[in-house]
Design a protein around this motif. Sequence first.
Motif, PDB file in Angstrom:
ATOM      1  N   LEU A 278       0.827  -1.200   0.000  1.00 53.75           N
ATOM      2  CA  LEU A 278       0.000   0.000   0.000  1.00 53.75           C
ATOM      3  C   LEU A 278       0.867   1.258   0.000  1.00 53.75           C
ATOM      4  O   LEU A 278       0.539   2.247  -0.646  1.00 53.75           O
ATOM      5  CB  LEU A 278      -0.956  -0.014   1.196  1.00 53.75           C
ATOM      6  CG  LEU A 278      -1.993  -1.141   1.179  1.00 53.75           C
ATOM      7  CD1 LEU A 278      -2.987  -0.988   2.314  1.00 53.75           C
ATOM      8  CD2 LEU A 278      -2.726  -1.206  -0.139  1.00 53.75           C
ATOM      9  N   ALA A 279       2.004   1.208   0.687  1.00 52.83           N
ATOM     10  CA  ALA A 279       2.921   2.351   0.682  1.00 52.83           C
ATOM     11  C   ALA A 279       3.447   2.606  -0.726  1.00 52.83           C
ATOM     12  O   ALA A 279       3.545   3.754  -1.180  1.00 52.83           O
ATOM     13  CB  ALA A 279       4.074   2.110   1.648  1.00 52.83           C
ATOM     14  N   ILE A 281       2.029   1.732  -3.622  1.00 50.05           N
ATOM     15  CA  ILE A 281       0.972   2.222  -4.506  1.00 50.05           C
ATOM     16  C   ILE A 281       0.662   3.683  -4.194  1.00 50.05           C
ATOM     17  O   ILE A 281       0.481   4.503  -5.097  1.00 50.05           O
ATOM     18  CB  ILE A 281      -0.275   1.329  -4.385  1.00 50.05           C
ATOM     19  CG1 ILE A 281       0.046  -0.046  -4.970  1.00 50.05           C
ATOM     20  CG2 ILE A 281      -1.468   1.935  -5.106  1.00 50.05           C
ATOM     21  CD1 ILE A 281      -0.979  -1.089  -4.688  1.00 50.05           C
ATOM     22  N   ALA A 282       0.645   4.023  -2.898  1.00 52.81           N
ATOM     23  CA  ALA A 282       0.407   5.418  -2.520  1.00 52.81           C
ATOM     24  C   ALA A 282       1.465   6.326  -3.136  1.00 52.81           C
ATOM     25  O   ALA A 282       1.140   7.369  -3.710  1.00 52.81           O
ATOM     26  CB  ALA A 282       0.403   5.555  -0.999  1.00 52.81           C
ATOM     27  N   LEU A 285       0.985   6.624  -7.016  1.00 54.64           N
ATOM     28  CA  LEU A 285      -0.150   7.473  -7.399  1.00 54.64           C
ATOM     29  C   LEU A 285       0.150   8.929  -7.099  1.00 54.64           C
ATOM     30  O   LEU A 285      -0.179   9.822  -7.878  1.00 54.64           O
ATOM     31  CB  LEU A 285      -1.415   7.027  -6.671  1.00 54.64           C
ATOM     32  CG  LEU A 285      -1.879   5.618  -6.997  1.00 54.64           C
ATOM     33  CD1 LEU A 285      -3.118   5.269  -6.195  1.00 54.64           C
ATOM     34  CD2 LEU A 285      -2.166   5.461  -8.479  1.00 54.64           C
ATOM     35  N   GLY A 330      -1.846   9.773   3.893  1.00 56.90           N
ATOM     36  CA  GLY A 330      -3.199   9.612   3.377  1.00 56.90           C
ATOM     37  C   GLY A 330      -3.719  10.869   2.715  1.00 56.90           C
ATOM     38  O   GLY A 330      -4.287  10.823   1.621  1.00 56.90           O
ATOM     39  N   LEU A 333      -2.081  11.582  -0.607  1.00 53.57           N
ATOM     40  CA  LEU A 333      -2.586  10.678  -1.632  1.00 53.57           C
ATOM     41  C   LEU A 333      -3.916  11.175  -2.179  1.00 53.57           C
ATOM     42  O   LEU A 333      -4.109  11.291  -3.395  1.00 53.57           O
ATOM     43  CB  LEU A 333      -2.727   9.281  -1.040  1.00 53.57           C
ATOM     44  CG  LEU A 333      -3.307   8.222  -1.960  1.00 53.57           C
ATOM     45  CD1 LEU A 333      -2.427   8.045  -3.170  1.00 53.57           C
ATOM     46  CD2 LEU A 333      -3.450   6.915  -1.221  1.00 53.57           C
ATOM     47  N   ILE A 334      -4.836  11.500  -1.260  1.00 55.68           N
ATOM     48  CA  ILE A 334      -6.164  11.941  -1.709  1.00 55.68           C
ATOM     49  C   ILE A 334      -6.051  13.266  -2.452  1.00 55.68           C
ATOM     50  O   ILE A 334      -6.626  13.447  -3.526  1.00 55.68           O
ATOM     51  CB  ILE A 334      -7.124  12.059  -0.512  1.00 55.68           C
ATOM     52  CG1 ILE A 334      -7.442  10.650  -0.009  1.00 55.68           C
ATOM     53  CG2 ILE A 334      -8.403  12.777  -0.899  1.00 55.68           C
ATOM     54  CD1 ILE A 334      -8.466  10.598   1.067  1.00 55.68           C
TER      55      ILE A 334
END
Lengths: 370, 352
Positions: A278-279, A281-282, A285, A330, A333-334
């Motif tokens: 997940l790190a 992919i974050a 992106l 987080g 990322l968003i």
Amino acid sequence: MSDPRSTETVEPTATSTVSADTTKTLRDEPRGRTGWARILLGRDAIMIYLLIATIIIAMISIPRFASPVTVGFLLLDVIPVLLIAMPMTLIIITGEIDLSVASIAGLTSALMGVLWQAGWDIGIVLVLGLVIGVLAGMFNGFLVAVFGLPSLAVTIGTLALFRGLALVVIGDNAVANFPPELTGFFTSKIGATGIPTVMIGVVLIVAVFGVILHFTPFGRGLYALGFSTEAARFVGIHVARSKFWLYVASGGVSALAGIFWTLRYSSARSDNASGLELAVIAAVLLGGVSIFGGKGSIPGVVAGVLLIGTINYALRLGRVSDVVLIIVTGTLLIASVVAPSIFDAVKRRRHDRRVRRELPQAQPSGSVSA
Amino acid sequence: MTDTVTSTPTPAPTPPPRKSRVGGSRLAAVLRLREFPVALALILLVLITYAANPLFLSPQGTKDLLLNATIIIILAVGQAIVIITRNVDLSVGSILGLVAFGTGSLFANVPGIPIIAVFAVGLAFGAILGAINGLLVTLARVPALVITLGTLYIYRGLNNAWAGGTQYFAGDRPDEFGALSVDTILGFPIITLLAVLVVVIVAIVMAGTRAGRDLYAIGSDPDAATLFGIPVGRRVFIAFAVNGLLAGLAGVLYASRFNSVGATTGTGLELDVVAAAVVGGVAIFGGSGSVVGAAIGALLLTTITSALTALRVDKFWQQAIVGVLILAAIIIDRVASIRTARRLRMSEARDV
């Protein structure tokens, strides 16, 4: 799913060749930036400015940040994510995903520990660690590319499977007594610069992926694949074969990250690198790769990885608790995905207004939607 | 779809070939159910384990089995709703953690608070967190995978910030609350009955109401759903909010079931939940599957853990087997969909 509004060019920029027809063209319609402006104002450049700004702010506001020690630890922390982010970028550009990378790294680590414990030669142990990663990647590639199964589901499955195999191989044990020369090498620095020696290899891998993606027909084909699999097939791109090799590369590089992890911490355990997917992919992106595929670049991703790494390290050095780190990751990322879609919406509305102003006779329903 | 207004009274177009197959179609229909493979796997697993070790289905064994499955079942039902709309919610583990810790702190800081009020607060809290996901996904039109990956981190960070090193233990909570996951009715733990109730209600809504059917339409083809006049944004938003609500319920039950709740409660649960839904026949790209299947999938995955212990298989095999099951579910799904496509093509060709 792919959006046609992207500024990334797949084909040579369509210089609006107006054929002799009756359609009125819009004057002064922005044609997209060209030349230096394109490079200096692009998404990648913004990421790099952001990275530089972060580094400068950290150097000013946090004592002890500007030192070779920082460079060393920051880079050592970032290497696993940076490595795995390379094949991940290519895979996401084709519109697929690989969630099993951290499990592959864990499986490599577990296998290394067991083989080393059993008294195998360290050279053979390293080679076999790499081989198991490549095999794991081939397994993913086979299911996704050859059978055409959805990669999200498949790699959730292999995430559990490979981590499970790591557990089967090594169980609750941890192997720590790797040869000191080797573990010493993995934490050594180049002279007084503070740059870890292994960075040479990492930079080499990054360069290879950068060249493959941006300067080879294969790499350009990946963008086409991400836009439309159908179209890519018609253009003559080997869809299945391209995807298959990407997953093999992903497995191999994940194994390298697993080897690095094992020797850097001098510890082979089944839960090494867990949650790293997940790190990665974050970071990818954040680096500007579109999850829809067809968009993204290696420089942007490198900047994204380093940005998260720098912020994390600086905050930790500034005695900010880990709590904030997670929230920052987080939010970044968003923000990184929401912001472009807001920009796009604004841009489109402006464009639509223009069209309506300049072509008053065109009916909304009858207008040619390109 | 094509309403041809003709003056001549056209005979109702009854498909004659279908009639001949009615006799054997009952069994065929059961075999074709998406839930069939996972249900069969669960039954076989339970039977084999029971044959090898009869203690597996002793009252205590059954109770443990159901208790372990309860929370994942509720989460999988919520996740199925979201996945059916061609989205995914990775933040459920973090939502569960926040609500579970909130429940603990509510009991500790407001002595004498009625249990029903705690449930209400927990559900509302979860629904709000889910609604934030839904809002971000529908307004920004960014894939749910990315948004909920972000909120996975943010919610977990908030949980860390709030909890710090604090943990609340079962002793801080009233005995009646803990009793929910100890007492049984007819051999079923109360919280498991609650989970079954959730499955039944959601299954009825998904199968029998307009809103539920809309979710399938959205998952099958979002563009077509928009053209058809389905309020896609609103429906997807509701799906996320309901998923958050169910994650909230799971969070409250977690606090009842387990001794301690803290900053890391529920970490890493998201992939187990998605796996349960996928194993239960919910297609990852939306449009098909059912919440009942997802619930059975959750039950299967948790049962495997207990079964391995009962069979004295090395516990380390558990995760690898889960992985194989997920892959098997995807492959079965693919084979089934290819077969359906072929059958549809054949019948279309015949009807022409």
